[in-house]
Design a protein around this motif. Sequence first.
Motif, PDB file in Angstrom:
ATOM      1  N   TYR A  23       1.036  -1.157  -0.020  1.00 29.94           N
ATOM      2  CA  TYR A  23      -0.008   0.054   0.086  1.00 29.94           C
ATOM      3  C   TYR A  23       0.686   1.234   0.119  1.00 29.94           C
ATOM      4  CZ  TYR A  23      -4.682  -2.328   0.828  1.00 29.94           C
ATOM      5  OH  TYR A  23      -5.629  -3.007   0.754  1.00 29.94           O
ATOM      6  N   GLY A  48      -8.438   6.238  -2.990  1.00 29.69           N
ATOM      7  CA  GLY A  48      -7.654   5.215  -2.277  1.00 29.69           C
ATOM      8  C   GLY A  48      -7.527   5.598  -0.731  1.00 29.69           C
ATOM      9  N   GLY A  67      -7.561   3.385   1.540  1.00 31.61           N
ATOM     10  CA  GLY A  67      -6.708   2.294   2.038  1.00 31.61           C
ATOM     11  C   GLY A  67      -6.434   2.045   3.673  1.00 31.61           C
ATOM     12  N   GLU A  77     -12.780   4.030  -1.709  1.00 30.34           N
ATOM     13  CA  GLU A  77     -12.141   2.919  -1.468  1.00 30.34           C
ATOM     14  C   GLU A  77     -13.262   1.691  -1.520  1.00 30.34           C
ATOM     15  OE1 GLU A  77      -9.971   0.219  -1.115  1.00 30.34           O
ATOM     16  OE2 GLU A  77      -8.921   1.916  -0.551  1.00 30.34           O
ATOM     17  N   ALA A  88      -3.484   5.507  -5.985  1.00 31.85           N
ATOM     18  CA  ALA A  88      -3.958   4.031  -6.504  1.00 31.85           C
ATOM     19  C   ALA A  88      -2.557   3.201  -6.359  1.00 31.85           C
ATOM     20  CB  ALA A  88      -4.570   4.372  -7.824  1.00 31.85           C
ATOM     21  N   GLN A 119      -2.339  -1.774 -11.362  1.00 33.27           N
ATOM     22  CA  GLN A 119      -3.660  -1.338 -11.395  1.00 33.27           C
ATOM     23  C   GLN A 119      -3.919  -0.636 -12.593  1.00 33.27           C
ATOM     24  OE1 GLN A 119      -5.367   0.845  -7.591  1.00 33.27           O
ATOM     25  NE2 GLN A 119      -7.029  -0.704  -7.932  1.00 33.27           N
TER      26      GLN A 119
END
Length: 227
Positions: free
Chosen positions: A26, A64, A66, A91, A161, A167
């Motif tokens: 992440y 994001g 996260g 998210e 992201a 991605q």
Amino acid sequence: MIGNLKIITTEDGSHSLYNEELKETYHSFHGAFKESIHVFMLYGLDSWVIENPKKKPLRIFEVGFGTGLNAWLTLVWAEQNQIPVLYHSIEPFPLTEDIYSQLNYGDMDDAIFHYKPYLQRLHKADWDKGVIMSEYFNMKKEKTTLDEVVLYPTDVVFYDAFAPSKQPEMWKKEALSKVCNSINPGGIFTTYCATGQLRRDLKELGLEVENLPGPPGKKEMTRGWKK
């Protein structure tokens, strides 16, 4: 390991998550805490305020949510600077409490330790509705995708992201266009990503693009301004 996520410790001592399915973290292995401060606080919020000292409140859109690190650091920043922030984040795959309750960001800096309880409050806040988190921080987090979200006029975009190699759909020009169109004049698009394709696309979408020094372990990052 919890599901397909593993809590890891990065080089600055802060936690991140490793996604087994994507084989991606992440945050940077070189320091999640330092990366977020460098990319999103220093070259995002601090830079915006220098150019817009009298404009309040500040509207932020994050791609994001996260681990909640960017949102939590923004809440701390808003309280310390006494600048009202309207924070909008998306998210599609929120973390469960057994993961986010273990994250150690609140222990990283004694000067902001008293804000530690807010990290879990951010995660526990209702989805898909506006929530007043503190005197200077209002948040709306949505369990949705970039394709589906309705965007508001935005001053600063945190584009966080997963990497384009993991991605790619999030870095296509169509996705970037939707975000760039929402940015107010004088607004900022900031991201850890430094690919040439991203920079070309942002320029074609009308942003003035800067190649900036990256966070620890990364040579460069990207920031765009909408004039």
